[in-house]
Every structure is written in C-alpha cells, then in structure tokens.
Scaffold this motif. Structure first.
Motif, short mmCIF file in Angstrom:
data_model
loop_
_atom_site.label_atom_id
_atom_site.label_comp_id
_atom_site.label_asym_id
_atom_site.label_seq_id
_atom_site.Cartn_x
_atom_site.Cartn_y
_atom_site.Cartn_z
N VAL A 26 0.84 -1.16 -0.08
CA VAL A 26 -0.01 0.02 -0.06
C VAL A 26 0.74 1.32 -0.06
N VAL A 27 1.90 1.29 0.94
CA VAL A 27 2.74 2.34 0.55
C VAL A 27 3.44 2.59 -0.63
N ALA A 28 3.91 1.48 -1.16
CA ALA A 28 4.67 1.43 -2.27
C ALA A 28 3.57 1.89 -3.42
N GLY A 29 2.36 1.39 -3.38
CA GLY A 29 1.54 1.82 -4.39
C GLY A 29 1.02 3.43 -4.45
N ILE A 30 0.74 3.84 -3.13
CA ILE A 30 0.41 5.24 -3.13
C ILE A 30 1.72 6.16 -3.42
N VAL A 61 -4.39 1.00 5.16
CA VAL A 61 -4.04 2.26 4.35
C VAL A 61 -3.80 3.43 5.55
N ARG A 62 -4.38 3.35 6.62
CA ARG A 62 -3.92 4.42 7.79
C ARG A 62 -2.16 4.40 8.01
N ALA A 63 -1.99 3.13 8.28
CA ALA A 63 -0.50 2.94 8.50
C ALA A 63 0.39 3.48 7.41
N ALA A 64 -0.18 3.33 6.13
CA ALA A 64 0.57 3.42 4.99
C ALA A 64 0.77 4.96 4.99
#
Length: 235
Positions: A26-30, A61-64
């Motif tokens: 998720v981090v990588a995607g955003i 998502v929140r963590a990302a």
C-alpha cells in the motif's frame, strides 16, 4: 498499480521500493501514484477510496499514510484527513541544494566503483539521451534522465544516499516534471549529463562530483524561471 523499481532496474516486487528497502504494497502503491502524478499536490487522500483502490484494509491504508507523512510526501490536516503535500519554490530549491551534495557524492563513488559492463551501460544511456533530444522526444528523454540518475546511485553502492534521494525526489516530483517539459531544457541538460557519464567512465571521481554538482546548479538556476512561467500561465 505498479510499485516502482528495484535498485537493479527490474520491476520491484510487492513490498520493495526503489531504494531497495522493504515497505508494504500500500505504501509502495501510493508512493508510485504520487511519483507518476496520478495523485497531485493538495489532493485529498480518502482512506475508503484508497482501501478499495489497493484492495487493502482501512488499518493498512492508515498505516501507509502515516509512513508517507513521515517521508514528507503527504500531510495530515486536522479534521480533514490526509492530502498530497505541495512543495513551494523555496522548498524545491532547498531540496535541490541537498541533492547537489548527495548526487555529487554518488557520482564520485560511482567513478571509483564502476565496472566495464556498467560503463558500457552508461555510454548506451548517453547515446539514447542524445537521440531523444535530436528527435524531440521530451518524455523519452525524461525517462532516460531518471534512469541515468538511478543507475549512478546503484553503481555508487551508497544505499543511505540512495534512500535519501528517493525521498527528496518524491517530494519534489511536480517541480521535476515541470523541469523536464520546460522548453529547451533537454538541450541544456544533455551536455551536463554527458559530462557526468564521461567522468564516471573515466574513473575520475573529482570530475564526476563536479559534473554532478554543475548539473544541479543548472537546475537551481532554472527552477525560478519555471515557477514564473507556471504562475503566468496559471498551470
């Protein structure tokens, strides 16, 4: 959604970003959506929408978003959630000044470490950049520009520097895009890039560092001009 590229140039696997450090998909995607301009400065990032887009839980998502806020890519706004952080001209100049130091270091180390095979690779990138400028392929030149800087970081073996540059470049992505498409910029920057390549291939660390710094000084001189153009046109 692509998740960036690994340090050896191959497509990054889920959980791996362009710096070679591990991070969640998720981090990588955003992060990649911001780098690619899919998410633009000041755009709100709604957790429910991101959860659906990346097939992830709201907690993920929140963590990302928290992780990306720590990297300076997004900002949390009280009672309004998260949004992509806009970078001012003054901050873009500061980022470029820091890049000048770090990229100079990477160029010097690359000159000391480069192999014959890597030398031929950089020569090929330089030839492709020249062909792109000659044909007026601005976007192709921009992609080759990014590839060259990435490969120099990889060859340098400076992982800490590479990670720092990844974060700085991500924060400055909109200014970099405007720089890439600024009229006449490729013809100006091509000889600067070729000088970096030549010095690295010659194993001349001092010349490589100075060529890298000279290139970033040129960027620093151009950024205010680009900002004035953007303001005048309302872009």
């Amino acid at each position: 959604m692509p998740t960036g590229r690994a340090q050896d140039g191959r497509p990054a696997e889920p959980g791996e970003n362009g710096t070679g450090t591990s991070e969640g998909p998720v981090v990588a995607g955003i992060r990649r959506a911001i780098l690619d301009g899919e998410f633009v400065p000041n755009q709100r990032l709604v957790e429910a929408d991101l959860s659906e887009q990346f097939s992830a839980s709201r907690a993920s998502v929140r963590a990302a978003l928290l992780s990306l806020a720590n990297d300076g890519l997004i900002e949390r706004v009280q009672n309004r959630g998260a949004r992509v952080r806009a970078v001012s001209l003054a901050e873009a100049i500061e980022i470029c000044e820091v890049r000048m130091v770090i990229e100079g270091l990477c160029a010097a180390r690359a000159a000391q470490r480069i192999t014959d095979e890597e030398s031929e690779e950089l020569r090929g990138i330089g030839e492709s950049m020249t062909a792109a400028v000659d044909s007026g392929d601005v976007l192709g030149y921009s992609e080759l520009n990014e590839r060259l800087h990435r490969r120099i970081r990889d060859i340098s073996g400076q992982r800490t520097a590479a990670q720092a540059l990844e974060r700085l470049n991500a924060q400055n992505v909109r200014h970099q895009f405007r720089l890439a498409v600024h009229p006449g910029r490729p013809k100006t920057s091509l000889p600067e890039h070729l000088a970096i390549i030549e010095a690295i291939r010659a194993h001349d660390a001092d010349a490589a560092e100075e060529a890298a710094r000279a290139h970033l000084r040129s960027v620093l001189r151009t950024l205010p001009e680009i900002d004035r153009t953007r303001t005048a046109t309302g872009a």
